[in-house]
Motif scaffolding. Structure first.
Motif, PDB file in Angstrom:
ATOM      1  N   MET A   1      33.756 -79.473  50.961  1.00  0.00           N
ATOM      2  CA  MET A   1      35.186 -79.634  50.712  1.00  0.00           C
ATOM      3  C   MET A   1      35.933 -78.294  50.777  1.00  0.00           C
ATOM      4  N   ASP A   2      35.231 -77.213  50.491  1.00  0.00           N
ATOM      5  CA  ASP A   2      35.873 -75.899  50.540  1.00  0.00           C
ATOM      6  C   ASP A   2      36.473 -75.627  51.919  1.00  0.00           C
ATOM      7  N   LYS A   3      35.757 -76.031  52.966  1.00  0.00           N
ATOM      8  CA  LYS A   3      36.239 -75.788  54.328  1.00  0.00           C
ATOM      9  C   LYS A   3      37.512 -76.574  54.603  1.00  0.00           C
ATOM     10  N   TRP A   4      37.582 -77.794  54.111  1.00  0.00           N
ATOM     11  CA  TRP A   4      38.777 -78.609  54.319  1.00  0.00           C
ATOM     12  C   TRP A   4      39.964 -78.011  53.569  1.00  0.00           C
ATOM     13  N   LEU A   5      39.703 -77.487  52.383  1.00  0.00           N
ATOM     14  CA  LEU A   5      40.763 -76.846  51.612  1.00  0.00           C
ATOM     15  C   LEU A   5      41.254 -75.598  52.340  1.00  0.00           C
ATOM     16  N   PHE A   6      40.300 -74.822  52.877  1.00  0.00           N
ATOM     17  CA  PHE A   6      40.685 -73.636  53.649  1.00  0.00           C
ATOM     18  C   PHE A   6      41.500 -74.033  54.879  1.00  0.00           C
ATOM     19  N   LEU A   7      41.148 -75.153  55.501  1.00  0.00           N
ATOM     20  CA  LEU A   7      41.889 -75.610  56.681  1.00  0.00           C
ATOM     21  C   LEU A   7      43.362 -75.818  56.351  1.00  0.00           C
ATOM     22  N   THR A   8      43.664 -76.346  55.172  1.00  0.00           N
ATOM     23  CA  THR A   8      45.070 -76.546  54.795  1.00  0.00           C
ATOM     24  C   THR A   8      45.785 -75.201  54.648  1.00  0.00           C
ATOM     25  N   VAL A   9      45.092 -74.217  54.110  1.00  0.00           N
ATOM     26  CA  VAL A   9      45.680 -72.878  53.991  1.00  0.00           C
ATOM     27  C   VAL A   9      45.931 -72.306  55.386  1.00  0.00           C
ATOM     28  N   VAL A  11      46.515 -73.900  58.156  1.00  0.00           N
ATOM     29  CA  VAL A  11      47.663 -74.574  58.764  1.00  0.00           C
ATOM     30  C   VAL A  11      48.968 -74.059  58.166  1.00  0.00           C
ATOM     31  N   GLN A  12      49.008 -73.840  56.855  1.00  0.00           N
ATOM     32  CA  GLN A  12      50.223 -73.320  56.213  1.00  0.00           C
ATOM     33  C   GLN A  12      50.538 -71.912  56.720  1.00  0.00           C
ATOM     34  N   VAL A  13      49.520 -71.092  56.882  1.00  0.00           N
ATOM     35  CA  VAL A  13      49.728 -69.733  57.397  1.00  0.00           C
ATOM     36  C   VAL A  13      50.233 -69.789  58.842  1.00  0.00           C
ATOM     37  N   ILE A  14      49.638 -70.646  59.652  1.00  0.00           N
ATOM     38  CA  ILE A  14      50.092 -70.792  61.048  1.00  0.00           C
ATOM     39  C   ILE A  14      51.550 -71.267  61.077  1.00  0.00           C
ATOM     40  N   LEU A  15      51.882 -72.228  60.213  1.00  0.00           N
ATOM     41  CA  LEU A  15      53.275 -72.694  60.131  1.00  0.00           C
ATOM     42  C   LEU A  15      54.204 -71.523  59.823  1.00  0.00           C
ATOM     43  N   THR A  16      53.840 -70.701  58.861  1.00  0.00           N
ATOM     44  CA  THR A  16      54.673 -69.551  58.486  1.00  0.00           C
ATOM     45  C   THR A  16      54.858 -68.604  59.671  1.00  0.00           C
ATOM     46  N   LEU A  17      53.788 -68.349  60.401  1.00  0.00           N
ATOM     47  CA  LEU A  17      53.875 -67.439  61.544  1.00  0.00           C
ATOM     48  C   LEU A  17      54.694 -68.048  62.686  1.00  0.00           C
ATOM     49  N   VAL A  18      54.566 -69.341  62.900  1.00  0.00           N
ATOM     50  CA  VAL A  18      55.363 -70.005  63.940  1.00  0.00           C
ATOM     51  C   VAL A  18      56.848 -69.934  63.582  1.00  0.00           C
ATOM     52  N   VAL A  19      57.168 -70.197  62.330  1.00  0.00           N
ATOM     53  CA  VAL A  19      58.567 -70.116  61.886  1.00  0.00           C
ATOM     54  C   VAL A  19      59.085 -68.686  62.052  1.00  0.00           C
ATOM     55  N   MET A  20      58.246 -67.690  61.771  1.00  0.00           N
ATOM     56  CA  MET A  20      58.655 -66.296  61.923  1.00  0.00           C
ATOM     57  C   MET A  20      58.997 -65.990  63.386  1.00  0.00           C
ATOM     58  N   VAL A  21      58.189 -66.496  64.309  1.00  0.00           N
ATOM     59  CA  VAL A  21      58.456 -66.272  65.735  1.00  0.00           C
ATOM     60  C   VAL A  21      59.752 -66.967  66.151  1.00  0.00           C
ATOM     61  N   ILE A  22      59.948 -68.198  65.689  1.00  0.00           N
ATOM     62  CA  ILE A  22      61.186 -68.918  66.005  1.00  0.00           C
ATOM     63  C   ILE A  22      62.389 -68.164  65.465  1.00  0.00           C
ATOM     64  N   SER A  87      41.850 -82.494  45.407  1.00  0.00           N
ATOM     65  CA  SER A  87      42.497 -81.233  45.774  1.00  0.00           C
ATOM     66  C   SER A  87      42.761 -81.154  47.267  1.00  0.00           C
ATOM     67  N   VAL A  88      41.804 -81.595  48.057  1.00  0.00           N
ATOM     68  CA  VAL A  88      41.981 -81.560  49.515  1.00  0.00           C
ATOM     69  C   VAL A  88      43.121 -82.492  49.935  1.00  0.00           C
ATOM     70  N   ALA A  89      43.193 -83.672  49.320  1.00  0.00           N
ATOM     71  CA  ALA A  89      44.269 -84.619  49.644  1.00  0.00           C
ATOM     72  C   ALA A  89      45.627 -84.046  49.255  1.00  0.00           C
ATOM     73  N   VAL A  95      50.917 -79.560  52.751  1.00  0.00           N
ATOM     74  CA  VAL A  95      51.134 -78.851  54.017  1.00  0.00           C
ATOM     75  C   VAL A  95      51.844 -79.757  55.017  1.00  0.00           C
ATOM     76  N   LEU A  96      51.483 -81.019  55.052  1.00  0.00           N
ATOM     77  CA  LEU A  96      52.182 -81.969  55.915  1.00  0.00           C
ATOM     78  C   LEU A  96      53.670 -82.019  55.565  1.00  0.00           C
ATOM     79  N   SER A  97      53.978 -82.023  54.265  1.00  0.00           N
ATOM     80  CA  SER A  97      55.389 -82.036  53.851  1.00  0.00           C
ATOM     81  C   SER A  97      56.110 -80.768  54.291  1.00  0.00           C
ATOM     82  N   ARG A  98      55.404 -79.642  54.302  1.00  0.00           N
ATOM     83  CA  ARG A  98      56.009 -78.374  54.736  1.00  0.00           C
ATOM     84  C   ARG A  98      56.253 -78.366  56.245  1.00  0.00           C
TER      85      ARG A  98
END
Length: 138
Positions: A1-9, A11-22, A87-89, A95-98
């Motif tokens: 489950m740790d890996k799935w939790l990290f995956l959400t982090v 995705v959130q970091v990638i979202l932040t970087l994509v928004v920064m580029v936009i 926690s993973v859910a 992150v989906l909401s973000r």
């Protein structure tokens, strides 16, 4: 489950970087088209910038507001071994909401839809924190 939790982090970091580029592209284009004077960037006085430029900048800033509670929750879950399906859910839904919030903010900017996605994400974080509290103390 740790890996799935990290995956959400991740995705959130990638979202932040994509928004920064936009945000950067919108600012650069507006400056190039003389919609924002270059002097405005000295103090970041961009109040007179086009709405889509302000929205992108504001969306970038929101990636460092409510998501802070998400990041802390992830770290606590990893530290306290609370990385189960709950926690993973919660992390995934947050992150989906973000992602939805950013898509609305950077797209149509429908305030009502954007608000609903924000409240949903905030509610998920609240439920997650409440769940962690119950797991630890009840």
């Amino acid at each position: 489950m740790d890996k799935w939790l990290f995956l959400t982090v991740f995705v959130q970091v990638i979202l932040t970087l994509v928004v920064m580029v936009i945000m950067g592209k919108r600012r650069f284009t507006a400056a190039k088209n003389k919609q924002i004077p270059m002097a405005a960037f000295k103090t970041m006085a961009l109040d007179n910038a086009p709405e889509h430029v302000i929205a992108a900048g504001r969306n970038f800033l929101t990636q460092f507001e409510l998501p802070v509670l998400f990041y802390v929750a992830v770290l606590l879950c990893l530290q306290l071994n609370l990385t189960g399906w709950f926690s993973v859910a919660c992390a995934g839904l947050f992150v989906l909401s973000r992602v939805i919030h950013s898509a609305i903010h950077l797209g149509s900017n429908d305030v009502f839809k954007r608000y609903k996605s924000f409240v949903f994400g905030a509610g998920i974080v609240f439920i997650w924190w409440l769940g962690m509290f119950i797991q630890l103390f009840v």
